[in-house]
Design an enzyme around this catalytic site. Structure first.
Site, PDB file in Angstrom:
ATOM      1  N   GLU A 222       0.889  -1.177   0.000  1.00  0.00           N
ATOM      2  CA  GLU A 222       0.000   0.000   0.000  1.00  0.00           C
ATOM      3  C   GLU A 222       0.919   1.216   0.000  1.00  0.00           C
ATOM      4  OE1 GLU A 222      -3.367   0.153   0.029  1.00  0.00           O
ATOM      5  OE2 GLU A 222      -3.759  -1.992   0.151  1.00  0.00           O
ATOM      6  N   CYS A 256      -2.245   9.526   2.656  1.00  0.00           N
ATOM      7  CA  CYS A 256      -1.805   8.923   1.384  1.00  0.00           C
ATOM      8  C   CYS A 256      -2.781   9.207   0.253  1.00  0.00           C
ATOM      9  CB  CYS A 256      -1.618   7.428   1.548  1.00  0.00           C
ATOM     10  SG  CYS A 256      -3.106   6.592   2.126  1.00  0.00           S
TER      11      CYS A 256
HETATM   12  P1  NAD Z   1       8.181   4.665   4.960  1.00  0.00           P
HETATM   13  O1  NAD Z   1       8.176   3.833   3.735  1.00  0.00           O
HETATM   14  O2  NAD Z   1       9.341   5.555   5.211  1.00  0.00           O
HETATM   15  O3  NAD Z   1       8.053   3.750   6.286  1.00  0.00           O
HETATM   16  C1  NAD Z   1       7.037   2.787   6.456  1.00  0.00           C
HETATM   17  C2  NAD Z   1       7.525   1.691   7.375  1.00  0.00           C
HETATM   18  O4  NAD Z   1       8.651   1.053   6.769  1.00  0.00           O
HETATM   19  C3  NAD Z   1       7.976   2.156   8.760  1.00  0.00           C
HETATM   20  O5  NAD Z   1       7.530   1.224   9.723  1.00  0.00           O
HETATM   21  C4  NAD Z   1       9.492   2.163   8.669  1.00  0.00           C
HETATM   22  O6  NAD Z   1      10.133   1.845   9.880  1.00  0.00           O
HETATM   23  C5  NAD Z   1       9.763   1.057   7.655  1.00  0.00           C
HETATM   24  N1  NAD Z   1      10.965   1.322   6.860  1.00  0.00           N
HETATM   25  C6  NAD Z   1      11.478   2.534   6.519  1.00  0.00           C
HETATM   26  N2  NAD Z   1      12.580   2.385   5.762  1.00  0.00           N
HETATM   27  C7  NAD Z   1      12.777   1.053   5.649  1.00  0.00           C
HETATM   28  C8  NAD Z   1      13.759   0.245   4.972  1.00  0.00           C
HETATM   29  N3  NAD Z   1      14.758   0.807   4.295  1.00  0.00           N
HETATM   30  N4  NAD Z   1      13.648  -1.082   5.044  1.00  0.00           N
HETATM   31  C9  NAD Z   1      12.647  -1.672   5.725  1.00  0.00           C
HETATM   32  N5  NAD Z   1      11.686  -0.970   6.385  1.00  0.00           N
HETATM   33  C10 NAD Z   1      11.745   0.364   6.330  1.00  0.00           C
HETATM   34  O7  NAD Z   1       6.819   5.460   4.903  1.00  0.00           O
HETATM   35  P2  NAD Z   1       6.274   6.549   5.916  1.00  0.00           P
HETATM   36  O8  NAD Z   1       7.125   7.773   5.784  1.00  0.00           O
HETATM   37  O9  NAD Z   1       6.082   5.957   7.253  1.00  0.00           O
HETATM   38  O10 NAD Z   1       4.823   6.832   5.317  1.00  0.00           O
HETATM   39  C11 NAD Z   1       4.587   7.755   4.321  1.00  0.00           C
HETATM   40  C12 NAD Z   1       4.385   7.087   2.985  1.00  0.00           C
HETATM   41  O11 NAD Z   1       3.438   6.048   3.103  1.00  0.00           O
HETATM   42  C13 NAD Z   1       3.825   8.031   1.942  1.00  0.00           C
HETATM   43  O12 NAD Z   1       4.438   7.776   0.710  1.00  0.00           O
HETATM   44  C14 NAD Z   1       2.353   7.649   1.876  1.00  0.00           C
HETATM   45  O13 NAD Z   1       1.712   7.947   0.670  1.00  0.00           O
HETATM   46  C15 NAD Z   1       2.436   6.181   2.101  1.00  0.00           C
HETATM   47  N6  NAD Z   1       1.179   5.696   2.626  1.00  0.00           N
HETATM   48  C16 NAD Z   1       0.412   4.892   1.865  1.00  0.00           C
HETATM   49  C17 NAD Z   1      -0.821   4.451   2.346  1.00  0.00           C
HETATM   50  C18 NAD Z   1      -1.715   3.561   1.557  1.00  0.00           C
HETATM   51  O14 NAD Z   1      -2.677   3.062   2.136  1.00  0.00           O
HETATM   52  N7  NAD Z   1      -1.487   3.342   0.278  1.00  0.00           N
HETATM   53  C19 NAD Z   1      -1.234   4.845   3.612  1.00  0.00           C
HETATM   54  C20 NAD Z   1      -0.403   5.672   4.360  1.00  0.00           C
HETATM   55  C21 NAD Z   1       0.809   6.080   3.874  1.00  0.00           C
END
Ligand code: NAD
Length: 445
Positions: A222, A256
């Site tokens: 997602e 998002c």
């Molecule tokens: P992110 O990808 O930075 O982090 C998400 C999760 O992944 C966190 O738990 C983090 O600890 C982990 N993570 C971060 N880097 C990682 C890596 N290199 N390897 C493994 N795990 C890792 O995202 P965010 O900043 O928390 O959220 C914002 C993003 O999420 C935006 O792009 C938003 O559009 C998207 N989002 C999508 C939805 C959806 O339903 N489609 C919902 C909410 C947010």
């Protein structure tokens, strides 16, 4: 029953490897395959959420300055809704589905048996840190899986609370929270899970998919993206303004499915922007920096990233920031084109770039040239325009004459396509996502 923290929990010290082993062993006892067991677990979770509600709201306030009203309506209410809908339907969803058998297989009976994958991993983001962790978890439990939840480290209060709540409801070998930063995710992703459900950014989605490929683990992603809002010349402008302001500035734009940028027909631009200004003032007050309930930007890095966009074009409204609180006013940016920095990546903040158009076709071409958006919002009463946009642009899901609401319907699977994600959930689709569908032909002998 009062849910009490289980102090004997191991997840503070246990390695990801050992946790997955423990869950796998528990899964193999077969207990979670019983639908009655799952229903009991979902009821326990529901009760736990109700008991923890004041703490959940306080944690959302501490991490993101979400007001109680916003925290309840955009996080807790949606999870409780998923729980209630699942509890009302689970027995029917979990039953084998008898299907016709082809004529050439005489004496055969066919059925599809949903079965749990096994041990699922749910990785959650920070922007709706409660809802986006617990909604997928409802799906994982309803389908009969064990689950490990990894909350975002950027919302530490909600992360801690999630661990306490889950510990109070379930033993670690069934459902557990592993808190931590990227290293914790990386450690978890090295393990062999039977399903991975990731919500977060597109770049990290690629990291997750690469790790999943190593074990051939099925995965839902997602992700995010730039979701357009198009206001055509025949739109109801007052309604469009209300809906755009609600969709864009909820959680200070850190949503998002928020409309990322606005495309408005030149004939109605002036009037629409006037309506949007009125709506912002009505909803948040003339000086948002004095509004105690407007959510804050999650951290300094995002605050600085967003502040740089304020040098793009000119602020038609807003544009002020308060660094100590990481607060950015709802801002409308004019003088933007497709090549502006603010148009290159998902904004994820309370800044709305506005571009005008006179012909729809070239605008749709520009959208189609870019990565497929998570959502698209179209404001028009014209059926031909609706058909044109729907048939031309691929996007996860969206609304006509509304924003956001498609994601709160149990009947509409929610998810992205292409760079905005793969797979979907909500309502029955969450159960289906976390289930393997075992096709069985039984021949009489
Ligand atoms: P992110 O990808 O930075 O982090 C998400 C999760 O992944 C966190 O738990 C983090 O600890 C982990 N993570 C971060 N880097 C990682 C890596 N290199 N390897 C493994 N795990 C890792 O995202 P965010 O900043 O928390 O959220 C914002 C993003 O999420 C935006 O792009 C938003 O559009 C998207 N989002 C999508 C939805 C959806 O339903 N489609 C919902 C909410 C947010």
């Amino acid at each position: 029953m009062t849910t009490q923290p289980n102090t004997a929990s191991l997840t503070d010290s246990i390695s990801a490897h050992d946790l997955v082993l423990r869950q796998r062993r528990f899964f193999r006892t077969g207990q979670t395959k019983s639908v009655a067991y799952r229903i009991e677990a979902l009821k326990r979770l529901r009760q736990g959420i109700e008991e923890y509600q004041p703490r959940i709201l306080a944690a959302l306030r501490a991490d993101l300055n979400k007001s109680e009203a916003e925290g309840y309506s955009s996080e807790i209410r949606l999870v409780l809704g998923e729980l209630d809908y699942t509890l009302a339907n689970l027995e029917q969803w979990a039953a084998p589905r008898v299907v016709p058998t082809s004529e050439q297989i005489a004496g055969g009976a066919s059925a599809i048996h949903p079965e749990p994958y096994g041990v699922a991993l749910v990785i959650a983001p920070w922007n709706y840190p409660f809802q986006l962790a617990f909604s997928p978890l409802v799906g994982a439990i309803s389908a009969g899986n064990c689950a490990v939840l990894k909350p975002s480290e950027l919302t530490p209060s909600v992360s801690k609370l999630s661990a306490d709540l889950i510990r109070a409801c379930f033993p670690d070998e069934y459902v557990a929270v592993m808190e931590g930063e990227v290293e914790t995710s990386t450690e978890l992703l090295r393990e062999k899970f039977d399903y991975i459900f990731f919500t977060g950014s597109t770049p990290v989605g690629k990291v997750v998919m690469r790790a999943a490929a190593e074990h051939l683990t099925p995965t839902t992603l997602e992700l995010g993206g730039k979701s357009p809002a198009i206001v055509h010349k025949d739109a109801n402008l007052q309604r469009a303004a209300q809906s755009l302001v609600r969709g864009k500035f909820l959680n200070a734009g850190q949503t998002c499915v928020a409309p990322d940028y606005l495309l408005v027909h030149a004939d109605v631009q002036e009037e629409l922007l006037r309506e949007i200004k009125l709506e912002i003032e009505d909803k948040y007050g003339a000086d948002v920096t004095q509004n105690p309930d407007f959510p804050h930007i999650v951290n300094d890095r995002n605050f600085d990233r967003l502040s740089r966009f304020l040098n793009d074009g000119e602020a038609l409204l807003g544009g002020r920031t308060v660094r100590e609180q990481r607060l950015i006013e709802p801002t409308l940016l004019q003088g933007i084109d497709w090549n502006s920095p603010v148009m290159q990546d998902e904004i994820f903040g309370p800044i709305l770039p506005v571009m005008t158009y006179t012909e729809l076709d070239p605008v749709l071409e520009q959208i189609v040239d870019r990565p497929k958006p998570l959502a698209l919002y179209l404001f028009t009463r014209d059926q031909e325009v609706q058909d044109l946009v729907l048939n031309t642009v691929s996007f996860g899901g969206g609304c006509v004459n509304e924003t956001l609401l498609h994601m709160s319907s149990h009947e509409l699977p929610f998810g992205g396509v292409g760079a905005s994600g793969m797979g979907s959930y909500h309502g029955r689709q969450s159960f289906e996502t976390f289930s393997h569908h075992k096709s069985m032909l039984v021949r009489s002998v």
